[in-house]
Scaffold this active site. Structure first.
Site, mmCIF file in Angstrom:
data_model
loop_
_atom_site.group_PDB
_atom_site.id
_atom_site.type_symbol
_atom_site.label_atom_id
_atom_site.label_comp_id
_atom_site.label_asym_id
_atom_site.label_seq_id
_atom_site.Cartn_x
_atom_site.Cartn_y
_atom_site.Cartn_z
ATOM 1 N N GLY A 71 0.782 -1.234 0.000
ATOM 2 C CA GLY A 71 0.000 0.000 0.000
ATOM 3 C C GLY A 71 0.812 1.281 0.000
ATOM 4 N N THR A 72 2.031 1.261 -0.549
ATOM 5 C CA THR A 72 2.786 2.531 -0.597
ATOM 6 C C THR A 72 2.123 3.509 -1.575
ATOM 7 O OG1 THR A 72 4.391 1.890 -2.306
ATOM 8 C CG2 THR A 72 4.969 1.380 -0.014
ATOM 9 N N ARG A 96 -17.914 -12.512 -6.064
ATOM 10 C CA ARG A 96 -16.907 -11.528 -5.627
ATOM 11 C C ARG A 96 -17.181 -10.181 -6.295
ATOM 12 N NH1 ARG A 96 -12.735 -14.663 -6.468
ATOM 13 N NH2 ARG A 96 -11.655 -13.624 -8.159
ATOM 14 N N ASN A 121 -5.562 2.475 -13.092
ATOM 15 C CA ASN A 121 -4.642 1.476 -12.548
ATOM 16 C C ASN A 121 -3.215 1.973 -12.700
ATOM 17 O OD1 ASN A 121 -3.639 -1.175 -11.709
ATOM 18 N ND2 ASN A 121 -3.134 -1.530 -13.855
ATOM 19 N N LEU A 153 -10.427 -7.106 -12.749
ATOM 20 C CA LEU A 153 -11.844 -6.800 -12.565
ATOM 21 C C LEU A 153 -12.670 -7.414 -13.690
ATOM 22 C CD1 LEU A 153 -11.585 -3.030 -11.555
ATOM 23 C CD2 LEU A 153 -11.838 -5.011 -10.039
ATOM 24 N N HIS A 211 0.655 0.697 -13.107
ATOM 25 C CA HIS A 211 1.401 -0.500 -13.490
ATOM 26 C C HIS A 211 2.888 -0.162 -13.555
ATOM 27 C CE1 HIS A 211 2.031 -4.430 -15.275
ATOM 28 N NE2 HIS A 211 2.874 -3.844 -16.094
#
Ligand code: GAR
Length: 197
Positions: A12-13, A69, A108, A94, A110
């Site tokens: 989670g940086t 989910r 997103n 997703l 990457h």
């Protein structure tokens, strides 16, 4: 105020970078309503707790069925009145139903120069190892919109990072990650501006 839901799976940086940018005013007009982790042990959950941000775990373990989910994710996103979804080290793909529901409102980050070293199987450390194995002299990071493909959506921003002699996947990952934090703030600001017009 635009409401961001951040999806995470690990350290989670990048989440921290968003939190810091909001707290310091480098990102304005947006707040993080909630984070969703695919991993119950993600350190990102601790970061959310420290900043009193609501956090939920929606994992493969809890929801082995992909459709179920997706429904759980959709329910939380809706409940949180999400305007923008940021995938910040989210290691799941997703489903089209979710992508369609939030068309143009999912981004997103990457850790490569898309279209290089992206797509199915390229995530986290694997990306950097592949860059080194290919003998590349530069790599980088990309923030892009999420479409129904894997890492195929429209690019928002990209930044190059040099590969240095003696780099390992870890040293290269660390150098790229530092740039990711700046890049993600820049991309979120670009998207906020676009959404406000
Ligand atoms: C980051 O390098 C991010 O770009 C990458 O995972 C790392 C997460 O770090 N994402 C992917 O590989 C997605 N395909 P963080 O948890 O410290 O933000």
């Amino acid at each position: 105020m635009l409401r961001i839901t951040v999806l995470v799976s690990g350290g989670g940086t990048n989440l921290q970078a968003i939190i810091d940018s909001i707290e310091s005013g480098r990102i304005q007009g947006a707040q993080i309503g909630c984070i969703i982790s695919s991993n119950p042990n993600a350190y990102a959950l601790e970061r959310a707790k420290k900043h009193r941000i609501r956090a939920r775990v929606i994992s493969k373990n809890e929801y082995p069925d992909m459709a179920a989910r997706t429904e759980a994710l959709l329910a939380t996103l809706k409940q949180e009145e999400t305007d923008l979804i940021v995938l910040a080290g989210y290691m799941s793909v997703l489903q089209p139903k979710l992508v369609q529901a939030y068309q143009g409102r999912i981004i997103n980050i990457h850790p490569s120069l898309i279209p290089k070293f992206c797509g199915a199987g390229f995530y986290g450390k694997k990306v950097h190892q592949a860059v080194l194995d290919a003998g590349e002299t530069e790599s980088g990071a990309t923030v892009h919109y999420v479409d129904e493909g894997v890492d195929t959506g429209e690019i928002i921003v990209q930044k190059k990072v040099p590969v240095l002699e003696g780099d390992t996947a870890d040293t290269l990952a660390a150098r790229v990650l530092e740039e990711e934090h700046q890049l993600l703030t820049q991309a979120i600001n670009t998207v906020i501006e676009k959404m406000n017009h």
